[in-house]
Structure formats: C-alpha cells, structure tokens
Motif scaffolding. Structure first.
Motif, PDB file in Angstrom:
ATOM      1  N   ALA A  36       0.832  -1.207   0.000  1.00  0.00           N
ATOM      2  CA  ALA A  36       0.000   0.000   0.000  1.00  0.00           C
ATOM      3  C   ALA A  36       0.869   1.260   0.000  1.00  0.00           C
ATOM      4  O   ALA A  36       0.595   2.214  -0.736  1.00  0.00           O
ATOM      5  N   VAL A  37       1.921   1.267   0.808  1.00  0.00           N
ATOM      6  CA  VAL A  37       2.816   2.430   0.854  1.00  0.00           C
ATOM      7  C   VAL A  37       3.550   2.564  -0.481  1.00  0.00           C
ATOM      8  O   VAL A  37       3.695   3.672  -1.007  1.00  0.00           O
ATOM      9  N   ALA A  38       3.984   1.445  -1.055  1.00  0.00           N
ATOM     10  CA  ALA A  38       4.670   1.481  -2.347  1.00  0.00           C
ATOM     11  C   ALA A  38       3.745   2.053  -3.427  1.00  0.00           C
ATOM     12  O   ALA A  38       4.190   2.820  -4.290  1.00  0.00           O
ATOM     13  N   ALA A  39       2.476   1.700  -3.379  1.00  0.00           N
ATOM     14  CA  ALA A  39       1.519   2.246  -4.347  1.00  0.00           C
ATOM     15  C   ALA A  39       1.402   3.751  -4.186  1.00  0.00           C
ATOM     16  O   ALA A  39       1.320   4.491  -5.178  1.00  0.00           O
ATOM     17  N   ASP A  40       1.415   4.233  -2.960  1.00  0.00           N
ATOM     18  CA  ASP A  40       1.376   5.672  -2.700  1.00  0.00           C
ATOM     19  C   ASP A  40       2.639   6.358  -3.232  1.00  0.00           C
ATOM     20  O   ASP A  40       2.570   7.414  -3.859  1.00  0.00           O
ATOM     21  N   VAL A  41       3.788   5.754  -2.960  1.00  0.00           N
ATOM     22  CA  VAL A  41       5.054   6.303  -3.471  1.00  0.00           C
ATOM     23  C   VAL A  41       5.017   6.345  -4.997  1.00  0.00           C
ATOM     24  O   VAL A  41       5.391   7.352  -5.610  1.00  0.00           O
ATOM     25  N   ARG A  42       4.539   5.285  -5.607  1.00  0.00           N
ATOM     26  CA  ARG A  42       4.476   5.211  -7.075  1.00  0.00           C
ATOM     27  C   ARG A  42       3.567   6.305  -7.652  1.00  0.00           C
ATOM     28  O   ARG A  42       3.924   6.971  -8.615  1.00  0.00           O
ATOM     29  N   ARG A  43       2.413   6.512  -7.030  1.00  0.00           N
ATOM     30  CA  ARG A  43       1.496   7.560  -7.502  1.00  0.00           C
ATOM     31  C   ARG A  43       2.136   8.935  -7.415  1.00  0.00           C
ATOM     32  O   ARG A  43       2.040   9.740  -8.341  1.00  0.00           O
ATOM     33  N   ARG A  44       2.804   9.211  -6.313  1.00  0.00           N
ATOM     34  CA  ARG A  44       3.439  10.525  -6.146  1.00  0.00           C
ATOM     35  C   ARG A  44       4.629  10.687  -7.082  1.00  0.00           C
ATOM     36  O   ARG A  44       4.826  11.744  -7.661  1.00  0.00           O
ATOM     37  N   ALA A  45       5.418   9.627  -7.247  1.00  0.00           N
ATOM     38  CA  ALA A  45       6.588   9.704  -8.132  1.00  0.00           C
ATOM     39  C   ALA A  45       6.166   9.868  -9.584  1.00  0.00           C
ATOM     40  O   ALA A  45       6.841  10.561 -10.357  1.00  0.00           O
ATOM     41  N   ASP A  46       5.050   9.272  -9.961  1.00  0.00           N
ATOM     42  CA  ASP A  46       4.574   9.384 -11.346  1.00  0.00           C
ATOM     43  C   ASP A  46       4.161  10.811 -11.702  1.00  0.00           C
ATOM     44  O   ASP A  46       4.070  11.142 -12.882  1.00  0.00           O
ATOM     45  N   GLN A  47       3.937  11.647 -10.729  1.00  0.00           N
ATOM     46  CA  GLN A  47       3.566  13.035 -10.978  1.00  0.00           C
ATOM     47  C   GLN A  47       4.787  13.926 -11.208  1.00  0.00           C
ATOM     48  O   GLN A  47       4.640  15.077 -11.609  1.00  0.00           O
ATOM     49  N   LEU A  48       5.972  13.399 -10.944  1.00  0.00           N
ATOM     50  CA  LEU A  48       7.200  14.180 -11.099  1.00  0.00           C
ATOM     51  C   LEU A  48       7.709  14.106 -12.529  1.00  0.00           C
ATOM     52  O   LEU A  48       7.421  13.141 -13.244  1.00  0.00           O
ATOM     53  N   PRO A  49       8.492  15.102 -12.945  1.00  0.00           N
ATOM     54  CA  PRO A  49       9.099  15.038 -14.279  1.00  0.00           C
ATOM     55  C   PRO A  49      10.000  13.805 -14.404  1.00  0.00           C
ATOM     56  O   PRO A  49      10.660  13.409 -13.443  1.00  0.00           O
ATOM     57  N   ASP A  83      12.814  13.271 -15.723  1.00  0.00           N
ATOM     58  CA  ASP A  83      14.252  13.441 -15.551  1.00  0.00           C
ATOM     59  C   ASP A  83      14.635  14.028 -14.187  1.00  0.00           C
ATOM     60  O   ASP A  83      15.759  14.460 -13.992  1.00  0.00           O
ATOM     61  N   SER A  84      13.706  14.011 -13.226  1.00  0.00           N
ATOM     62  CA  SER A  84      14.010  14.601 -11.916  1.00  0.00           C
ATOM     63  C   SER A  84      14.728  13.595 -11.019  1.00  0.00           C
ATOM     64  O   SER A  84      14.499  12.390 -11.088  1.00  0.00           O
ATOM     65  N   GLY A  85      15.590  14.124 -10.168  1.00  0.00           N
ATOM     66  CA  GLY A  85      16.315  13.296  -9.211  1.00  0.00           C
ATOM     67  C   GLY A  85      15.407  12.582  -8.230  1.00  0.00           C
ATOM     68  O   GLY A  85      15.572  11.379  -7.982  1.00  0.00           O
ATOM     69  N   PRO A  86      14.419  13.289  -7.641  1.00  0.00           N
ATOM     70  CA  PRO A  86      13.526  12.610  -6.699  1.00  0.00           C
ATOM     71  C   PRO A  86      12.755  11.452  -7.340  1.00  0.00           C
ATOM     72  O   PRO A  86      12.533  10.428  -6.705  1.00  0.00           O
ATOM     73  N   LYS A  87      12.363  11.593  -8.608  1.00  0.00           N
ATOM     74  CA  LYS A  87      11.665  10.501  -9.289  1.00  0.00           C
ATOM     75  C   LYS A  87      12.613   9.317  -9.473  1.00  0.00           C
ATOM     76  O   LYS A  87      12.234   8.169  -9.253  1.00  0.00           O
ATOM     77  N   ALA A  88      13.853   9.600  -9.860  1.00  0.00           N
ATOM     78  CA  ALA A  88      14.838   8.528 -10.045  1.00  0.00           C
ATOM     79  C   ALA A  88      15.074   7.773  -8.736  1.00  0.00           C
ATOM     80  O   ALA A  88      15.131   6.538  -8.726  1.00  0.00           O
ATOM     81  N   LEU A  89      15.182   8.505  -7.633  1.00  0.00           N
ATOM     82  CA  LEU A  89      15.380   7.847  -6.334  1.00  0.00           C
ATOM     83  C   LEU A  89      14.164   7.027  -5.937  1.00  0.00           C
ATOM     84  O   LEU A  89      14.294   5.921  -5.408  1.00  0.00           O
ATOM     85  N   ALA A  90      12.985   7.577  -6.176  1.00  0.00           N
ATOM     86  CA  ALA A  90      11.763   6.829  -5.863  1.00  0.00           C
ATOM     87  C   ALA A  90      11.692   5.559  -6.700  1.00  0.00           C
ATOM     88  O   ALA A  90      11.309   4.503  -6.192  1.00  0.00           O
ATOM     89  N   ARG A 100       9.663   0.841   6.620  1.00  0.00           N
ATOM     90  CA  ARG A 100      10.321   2.067   7.084  1.00  0.00           C
ATOM     91  C   ARG A 100      10.946   2.834   5.911  1.00  0.00           C
ATOM     92  O   ARG A 100      10.780   4.048   5.791  1.00  0.00           O
ATOM     93  N   ALA A 101      11.634   2.132   5.009  1.00  0.00           N
ATOM     94  CA  ALA A 101      12.265   2.777   3.847  1.00  0.00           C
ATOM     95  C   ALA A 101      11.224   3.405   2.922  1.00  0.00           C
ATOM     96  O   ALA A 101      11.424   4.506   2.394  1.00  0.00           O
ATOM     97  N   LEU A 102      10.111   2.715   2.733  1.00  0.00           N
ATOM     98  CA  LEU A 102       9.054   3.262   1.879  1.00  0.00           C
ATOM     99  C   LEU A 102       8.431   4.509   2.496  1.00  0.00           C
ATOM    100  O   LEU A 102       8.153   5.486   1.785  1.00  0.00           O
ATOM    101  N   TYR A 103       8.228   4.503   3.804  1.00  0.00           N
ATOM    102  CA  TYR A 103       7.694   5.699   4.457  1.00  0.00           C
ATOM    103  C   TYR A 103       8.685   6.863   4.376  1.00  0.00           C
ATOM    104  O   TYR A 103       8.293   8.017   4.210  1.00  0.00           O
ATOM    105  N   GLU A 104       9.979   6.568   4.488  1.00  0.00           N
ATOM    106  CA  GLU A 104      10.984   7.626   4.355  1.00  0.00           C
ATOM    107  C   GLU A 104      10.907   8.262   2.970  1.00  0.00           C
ATOM    108  O   GLU A 104      10.961   9.480   2.831  1.00  0.00           O
ATOM    109  N   ARG A 105      10.773   7.441   1.937  1.00  0.00           N
ATOM    110  CA  ARG A 105      10.674   7.965   0.577  1.00  0.00           C
ATOM    111  C   ARG A 105       9.373   8.743   0.396  1.00  0.00           C
ATOM    112  O   ARG A 105       9.353   9.813  -0.197  1.00  0.00           O
ATOM    113  N   LEU A 106       8.275   8.234   0.939  1.00  0.00           N
ATOM    114  CA  LEU A 106       6.989   8.918   0.851  1.00  0.00           C
ATOM    115  C   LEU A 106       7.057  10.282   1.541  1.00  0.00           C
ATOM    116  O   LEU A 106       6.568  11.286   0.999  1.00  0.00           O
TER     117      LEU A 106
END
Length: 134
Positions: A61-74, A76-83, A113-119
């Motif tokens: 569930a947390v990974a799905a949230d991270v994926r949804r938020r990361a998909d909104q980023l450009p 070529d962005s660094g935060p998207k690459a890290l996510a 814990r790692a997924l929440y940190e990224r979120l």
C-alpha cells in the motif's frame, strides 16, 4: 437468473485507493517493535508469518502511494529517479517468499520504514513546490 448484489469496481489507476489515507501509526509502532527484537523470541513460526503478511500488505500500500506521487514528477528529476530505485528494490523484496522467521519479519519492517521515508521526502517536495507556486 442473476441474484448477486455485489458491484465490481474497475480502478486500474488505483484512484479509489489513493483517496484513502494510510493508517500509518499502528504500522510504525509494529515496525519499531519488530526492529527492537533481539535474540530468541517467544512467537511461533505462524505468528511470525502473520506479522510478515501484515507488513507485506502494508508495504504494498505504501509502495503504491510512493508510485502515484513519483509518477507526478518530471521523468528526468532526481527525486523521481530515487523513488524508482526504492520501488524496484521494494518489488524485489516483496517477491520473496514469506518465512516464519524473525529475520524475514525484520526485513519486511525495514522495507516499510524505507518506503515511508521515501513517501515523506516526496511529500516535503510536493509541499515545497506548492509554496513556490504561490
């Protein structure tokens, strides 16, 4: 004759799930407790498997949230690459078989814990972007 009263929802983008907040506090408490375990534990293998299943479901569930938020980023962005890196690692770890061991449960707890940190980082990035837009 069809008498079912069930409705099947088609939600390929996970929008229904996205509108529901994660119940974070109980899982953070569970992660903290699991990571504090040392040495032998009095839990049975079945108990450990159940905890691992709970953590696995929440990690998805947390990974799905991270994926949804990361998909909104450009793209070529660094935060998207890290996510994306964190999500690939999560997919790999979630594909392993659950075992009724402390090691397995602690690995799932570390993943949550790692997924929440990224979120949280994505949330801070989103908030900072919103402030700059104002």
């Amino acid at each position: 004759m069809h008498t079912s009263s069930h409705t099947v929802l088609y939600d390929p983008d996970g929008l229904i799930e996205a509108g529901l907040p994660l119940d974070r506090e109980p899982y953070e408490c569970l992660v903290t407790a699991v990571l504090a375990w040392t040495g032998e534990d009095t839990l049975t293998s079945r108990d450990l498997e159940q905890i691992a299943l709970q953590l696995t479901g929440h990690a998805r569930a947390v990974a799905a949230d991270v994926r949804r938020r990361a998909d909104q980023l450009p793209k070529d962005s660094g935060p998207k690459a890290l996510a994306d890196v964190v999500l690939r690692e999560a997919d790999g770890r979630l594909s392993t078989t659950i075992e009724g061991t402390v090691r397995c449960v602690q690995n799932r707890a570390r993943l949550v814990r790692a997924l929440y940190e990224r979120l949280d980082r994505l949330d801070r990035l989103e908030a900072a972007s919103a402030l700059r837009a104002v």
